[in-house]
Every structure is written in structure tokens, then in C-alpha cells.
Design a protein around this motif. Structure first.
Motif, mmCIF file in Angstrom:
data_model
loop_
_atom_site.group_PDB
_atom_site.id
_atom_site.type_symbol
_atom_site.label_atom_id
_atom_site.label_comp_id
_atom_site.label_asym_id
_atom_site.label_seq_id
_atom_site.Cartn_x
_atom_site.Cartn_y
_atom_site.Cartn_z
ATOM 1 N N ASP A 349 1.995 67.721 -80.665
ATOM 2 C CA ASP A 349 1.121 68.877 -80.820
ATOM 3 C C ASP A 349 -0.302 68.372 -81.060
ATOM 4 O OD1 ASP A 349 -0.009 71.311 -81.245
ATOM 5 O OD2 ASP A 349 1.018 71.760 -83.133
ATOM 6 N N ASP A 352 -5.879 71.716 -79.984
ATOM 7 C CA ASP A 352 -6.205 72.456 -78.764
ATOM 8 C C ASP A 352 -7.554 72.028 -78.197
ATOM 9 O OD1 ASP A 352 -3.863 73.843 -78.867
ATOM 10 O OD2 ASP A 352 -4.717 75.602 -79.874
ATOM 11 N N GLU A 356 -9.874 71.185 -69.187
ATOM 12 C CA GLU A 356 -8.757 70.500 -68.537
ATOM 13 C C GLU A 356 -9.027 69.005 -68.393
ATOM 14 O OE1 GLU A 356 -5.183 69.738 -67.107
ATOM 15 O OE2 GLU A 356 -5.823 71.703 -67.862
ATOM 16 N N ARG A 359 -7.990 67.297 -71.522
ATOM 17 C CA ARG A 359 -6.525 67.244 -71.628
ATOM 18 C C ARG A 359 -5.970 66.101 -70.780
ATOM 19 N NH1 ARG A 359 -3.861 72.380 -72.719
ATOM 20 N NH2 ARG A 359 -2.660 72.215 -70.807
ATOM 21 N N VAL A 363 -3.802 62.553 -71.753
ATOM 22 C CA VAL A 363 -2.571 62.113 -71.071
ATOM 23 C C VAL A 363 -2.748 60.695 -70.536
ATOM 24 C CG1 VAL A 363 -1.054 62.509 -69.085
ATOM 25 C CG2 VAL A 363 -1.792 64.439 -70.475
ATOM 26 N N TRP A 382 2.243 68.970 -70.054
ATOM 27 C CA TRP A 382 1.967 70.016 -71.042
ATOM 28 C C TRP A 382 2.917 71.185 -70.858
ATOM 29 C CZ3 TRP A 382 -1.496 68.720 -74.715
ATOM 30 C CH2 TRP A 382 -2.416 67.709 -74.421
ATOM 31 N N THR A 383 3.426 71.709 -71.958
ATOM 32 C CA THR A 383 4.258 72.913 -71.901
ATOM 33 C C THR A 383 3.360 74.149 -71.896
ATOM 34 O OG1 THR A 383 4.415 73.264 -74.299
ATOM 35 C CG2 THR A 383 5.953 71.682 -73.317
ATOM 36 N N GLY A 386 1.146 74.560 -74.800
ATOM 37 C CA GLY A 386 0.095 73.581 -75.039
ATOM 38 C C GLY A 386 0.552 72.334 -75.768
ATOM 39 N N LEU A 388 2.480 68.562 -75.633
ATOM 40 C CA LEU A 388 2.717 67.505 -74.648
ATOM 41 C C LEU A 388 4.134 66.959 -74.839
ATOM 42 C CD1 LEU A 388 1.322 66.000 -72.331
ATOM 43 C CD2 LEU A 388 0.794 64.179 -73.942
ATOM 44 N N GLU A 389 4.886 66.967 -73.760
ATOM 45 C CA GLU A 389 6.291 66.544 -73.809
ATOM 46 C C GLU A 389 6.443 65.188 -73.131
ATOM 47 O OE1 GLU A 389 10.701 68.075 -72.231
ATOM 48 O OE2 GLU A 389 8.886 69.237 -71.780
#
Length: 422
Positions: A349, A352, A356, A359, A363, A382-383, A386, A388-389
Motif C-alpha cells: 500500500d 497515493d 501515472e 506510479r 514499479v 496495480w489493483t 491502488g 501494488l500486487e
């Protein structure tokens, strides 16, 4: 072997006790890996067994195999088929057409027993060496993705085709880059002889039987990550240091830096700054250099990491502050996942971000950090919420579980940390 890959100089710091060995790996003084092994709980991963099929489950497309441990090993249908995907049938066959109850089979452990599950095993055999991984039945040649120079990849691929025999498979490891063909071929010969010994033991053994045990943690780290010409190895046990020296002699033919026996009065982990880093890095809350923080929570199914700005307010605006914190957190999270040997699903998590581009930068930073990890991982993305998996292959229990115990004050919802010196 050339060391022109720009890698940081490493130190392996090993603490030995009669029933426990702990190993810390430092890169430029920073802790990046930690492993421990109890003498009575030698790792099963990589070991070969002659097992007996005790149950075939068509509904699960799997079988249970008795390998002589408390819990039977789990053998999935994909791990019975040919290891080369191109040689597998288009339609996956039923497990009962491949295995029957009472059948004896050579299996290799690919995953430790975890929780209530027994070990997971495979018939896709592999024996890792210093420069190559030998797969007796795989029938293909592959080169580590971390070898990026196209000319070197082609050289190694051609060399692999030259030195393999029949239906053998070979993976050329990252450290084989710029290595002499004679050394790689010699490595493969040793592994081939090792496999022939395993087969001979299987012929003369009654199931269940252990046929081959993988190396100790110190030997595995020497084999997999240690540069014997540039890195340092310091051990606080004379007997263990001698064993490491002999192992180095075997894999380098005498071309290596000597193993140092630590004889200081202070604990070796304190002397090299390992203990301080262990206590910091294995805490639930880790403070970043900027003043931000990352908080770790672990459940049976997944690991959750929460990123906070904390005291950091140093950006030009809120978006800048948040992005800088997230980038620093991404770098640290990648290191800590490797250090703690976290496996399975990991949800991060991050704070925020509106843009983009920012973000994607986060990654990218995480992927660069995780590319240094020898264990296979994947940043999923991203799910919708918001988060990150990512996933990381789970082979053993997380390192921290070996040094924690359930808290008797909260009925096991928290854990008491015992890592390092005790």
C-alpha cells in the motif's frame, strides 16, 4: 572468472553454534540476505528420495508419495510430465495413467513442508553447480536472463549444446558469463557423475530412502552468490572454516581468496554491524532514511506492506514528497523481501500518487531492486484499489519464523522477535 559485471563486493559473515548456523550476506556493508539452519532440521529442498506412491487422487490430478517423513510428499501431474513443455502431450493425461499405488519413483523436493502441508516434489530433476544447472532429462539449453550481452548469450547457448549429451538439459548460470569453456564443461561433468550416483543408489535402495542431500547453507551461498576471487568469507568456527575452505578448493581448483577465521572477543555479528541491521530490518516498522516508514504485517495467506510519509516533508509539493518517499520505500521493500525470504502474495500500500508517470517510476524502482533476488518474483501491477500486487516463489518458511515465537499475551496474534544473538 571475470568480475567485470559491476557487482558490489560482498561479505559472507557466518556465526556457528553446535546446533545452529547463521549466515549474513552484506553488499557494501548493507545486509541483503540472511539464512539460518538448525543441524536437526537440514533443508529438504534440492534433496532426492526414492519414494513409494501411497495414494493417487484423480480429482486433484496429484499423488501422495511416501519419502520417509512424517507427512507424505505431494506430486502434481505437471511435475510427472516431461520437463520440456514442447515434449508434453497437447491434452494433459490423467494422473492415474502415469502413476499407480505402490509404484516406486525418484523424486526431488522443490518446496519445504509448510504448515500442515507435506513437501512438494517433482520428477523434473535439477542439480545446480557453480556455473551450470544440470537437468538429466530436460533436453534443452537455456541461459540466465541476467546475462544481457547478446554475443555472450549466443556463446553460452552454443557451448551448452556442445557439452550436453543425449536428452540432457543445461542452464548456464549468471556467473558463467565470460567463464572459460573448460571450467563450465568440468562443472557439468561433476554434476553428471552426481546424477549417476543418485541413480545407482536408487537401484540398490528400498523405498523410502534418501538418495542425495543438498549442500549446507554456507556451501549453497558459496556456490550461488560468492565470488571467490573478490568477496570475503568470515567464519567464527575453525572447523566450519576448514570445511568451507575445502569446498572452495573443490569448486575453484585452488583459485580463491582464503577463508578468514574470526577470532575477536566481540560477537561476529556485532563486529561487522550485522546485529544492528537484523534488529532494524526484522522489526514490524522500518524507518526510512528520509523519515518515512514501512510497516509489515503477515498473515497465513499473504504479506501486507504499508508505506507512510512519517516525518518526511522535504519535497517541493505533496506529490513530490509522496513520490520520493514511495521510491525510497520501493528500493527498501525489494531488499527486505529478499532478506526476510518472504514468499507468496505480497500487497504493498504505497502512498497515493496522482500522476501515472510517478506510479510507473515506483514499479520500475521495485523491479530493479527485485532483479537482484535469486528467487523468482513477479510484479503483477496495480489493483483497482491502488495497491501494488507482487508474488515471490515460496520455497521455505520465511526466515523470521525460525526466530520468533507466538506471544503468550495476545494468544498468538503477535510474535516475539528472537533473531540474531541469543
Amino acid at each position: 572468472m571475470s568480475s567485470s559485471r559491476g557487482e558490489a563486493m560482498k561479505q559472507m559473515i557466518v556465526h556457528c553454534e553446535p546446533k545452529l548456523t547463521q549466515m549474513a550476506l552484506l553488499e557494501e556493508g548493507k545486509l541483503v540476505e540472511f539464512a539460518a539452519e538448525r543441524s536437526q532440521n537440514h533443508s529438504l529442498v534440492g534433496s532426492f528420495y526414492k519414494g513409494r506412491v501411497v495414494n493417487v487422487l484423480p480429482g486433484m490430478q496429484a499423488a501422495f508419495v511416501d519419502i520417509g517423513h512424517k507427512k507424505n510428499a505431494f506430486l502434481y501431474v505437471d511435475d510427472v510430465l516431461h520437463p520440456n513443455l514442447e515434449k508434453q502431450p497437447k491434452e494433459k493425461p490423467a494422473i492415474e495413467s502415469l502413476l499407480r499405488v505402490g509404484q516406486e519413483v525418484i523424486v526431488q523436493v522443490m518446496k519445504e513442508p509448510l504448515g500442515n502441508k507435506g513437501p512438494r516434489v517433482t520428477t523434473h530433476y535439477s542439480l545446480p553447480g557453480r556455473w551450470a544447472v544440470y537437468m538429466p532429462n530436460a533436453d534443452y539449453v537455456a541461459v540466465s536472463k541476467k546475462v544481457t550481452k547478446e554475443q555472450e548469450r549466443s556463446r553460452l547457448k552454443m557451448l551448452g549444446e556442445e557439452i550436453r549429451q543425449g536428452g540432457e538439459g543445461v542452464i548456464l548460470r549468471t556467473v558463467s558469463e565470460d567463464e572459460q569453456p573448460e571450467a563450465i564443461a568440468g562443472d557439468l561433468d561433476l554434476l553428471r557423475n552426481q546424477w549417476n550416483l543418485i541413480r545407482k543408489r536408487a537401484e540398490s535402495s528400498a523405498a523410502p530412502a534418501l538418495l542425495h542431500r543438498d549442500l549446507s547453507i554456507v556451501q549453497r551461498f558459496i556456490r550461488d552468490v560468492f565470488d571467490p576471487h573478490h568477496d570475503e568469507l568470515k567464519i567464527d568456527g575453525a572447523k566450519e572454516a576448514k570445511e568451507a575452505e575445502l569446498f572452495l578448493e573443490e569448486i575453484t581448483h585452488g583459485s580463491h581468496l582464503p577463508v578468514s577465521v574470526y577470532q575477536g572477543h566481540e560477537h561476529i555479528f556485532k563486529a561487522y554491524g550485522v546485529q544492528e541491521q537484523l534488529e532494524r530490518d526484522f522489526s514490524r516498522k522500518v524507518i526510512l532514511e528520509s523519515g518515512g516508514s514501512i510497516v509489515w504485517d503477515q498473515t497465513e495467506a499473504l504479506t501486507v506492506v504499508d508505506v507512510n510519509t512519517g516525518k518526511y516533508t522535504g519535497g517541493e509539493n505533496l506529490e513530490d514528497t509522496v513520490t520520493r518517499t514511495n521510491l525510497q520505500a520501493a528500493e527498501e521493500i525489494a531488499r527486505l523481501i529478499r532478506l526476510k525470504d518472504v514468499g507468496g502474495i505480497i500487497i504493498v500500500d504505497f502512498i497515493d500518487m496522482e500522476q501515472e508517470q510517478h506510479r510507473q517510476e515506483v514499479v520500475d524502482r521495485l523491479e530493479v531492486g527485485m532483479s537482484k533476488d535469486r528467487t523468482k518474483s513477479h510484479v503483477v501491477g496495480w489493483t483497482k484499489l491502488g495497491l501494488l500486487e507482487l508474488t515471490r516463489k515460496k520455497v521455505r518458511d520465511d526466515t523470521s519464523m525460525l526466530f520468533t515465537k507466538p506471544c503468550d499475551q495476545c494468544d498468538g496474534t503477535g510474535r516475539i522477535n528472537l533473531i540474531g544473538i541469543h
